[in-house]
Design a protein around this motif. Structure first.
Motif, PDB file in Angstrom:
ATOM      1  N   THR A 287     -46.195  21.071  41.907  1.00  0.00           N
ATOM      2  CA  THR A 287     -46.019  19.856  42.701  1.00  0.00           C
ATOM      3  C   THR A 287     -46.743  18.670  42.097  1.00  0.00           C
ATOM      4  O   THR A 287     -46.442  17.532  42.431  1.00  0.00           O
ATOM      5  N   GLY A 288     -47.715  18.926  41.225  1.00  0.00           N
ATOM      6  CA  GLY A 288     -48.604  17.856  40.814  1.00  0.00           C
ATOM      7  C   GLY A 288     -49.572  17.594  41.955  1.00  0.00           C
ATOM      8  O   GLY A 288     -49.505  18.232  43.007  1.00  0.00           O
ATOM      9  N   PRO A 289     -50.495  16.653  41.773  1.00  0.00           N
ATOM     10  CA  PRO A 289     -51.492  16.379  42.812  1.00  0.00           C
ATOM     11  C   PRO A 289     -50.844  15.850  44.096  1.00  0.00           C
ATOM     12  O   PRO A 289     -49.981  14.977  44.045  1.00  0.00           O
ATOM     13  N   ILE A 290     -51.261  16.407  45.230  1.00  0.00           N
ATOM     14  CA  ILE A 290     -50.799  15.941  46.541  1.00  0.00           C
ATOM     15  C   ILE A 290     -52.028  15.428  47.282  1.00  0.00           C
ATOM     16  O   ILE A 290     -52.917  16.202  47.641  1.00  0.00           O
ATOM     17  N   ALA A 291     -52.086  14.130  47.507  1.00  0.00           N
ATOM     18  CA  ALA A 291     -53.228  13.512  48.185  1.00  0.00           C
ATOM     19  C   ALA A 291     -53.239  13.924  49.662  1.00  0.00           C
ATOM     20  O   ALA A 291     -52.213  14.333  50.213  1.00  0.00           O
TER      21      ALA A 291
END
Length: 133
Positions: free
Chosen positions: A96-100
């Protein structure tokens, strides 16, 4: 407590906490392991059927283990207070890549049936299993 006794007690406590933490935060898993799918789909670890959304809360995936069809779209919602990812052990499979905090991301399940272990790229103790059947 005397300073010497206090120092020894702190060293012992530090060693105990370090040993406890190492049980949860270990090295990254072997990225080359993809296991074949079981004959029947594995049940979701949650009591409700998988809806296509994985929620990250309190440093855990919910559900952590789930089954989808090949090519399914999976949405990941981060309700936590720090950034997370949902990343296959082989990050080229899905990530997903980084999820804030408060954010969402989606990815497409692999087209090949099998079981795919995943984790959070920042917190390796957060783990789960995606089954494609």
């Amino acid at each position: 407590m005397r300073p010497t006794v206090r120092a020894v007690a702190l060293l012992l406590l530090g060693g105990l906490l370090s040993g406890c933490l190492s049980a949860y935060v270990g090295p990254a898993p072997d990225e080359s392991s993809v296991v074949t799918a079981p004959p029947s789909p594995a049940p979701s670890s949650s009591s409700t059927p998988f809806t296509g959304t994985v929620t990250i809360r309190d440093f855990a995936f919910d559900p952590a283990d789930f089954t989808v069809h090949p090519g399914a779209v999976i949405t990941v919602r981060n309700t936590g207070t720090v950034t997370h990812t949902l990343t296959a052990q082989d990050p080229t499979t899905f990530d997903t890549g980084p999820i804030a905090p408060g954010g969402t991301a989606s990815f497409i399940a692999p087209s090949r049936p099998g079981t795919y272990p995943y984790l959070c790229g920042y917190h390796h103790f957060m783990r789960g299993l995606l089954t494609v059947a």
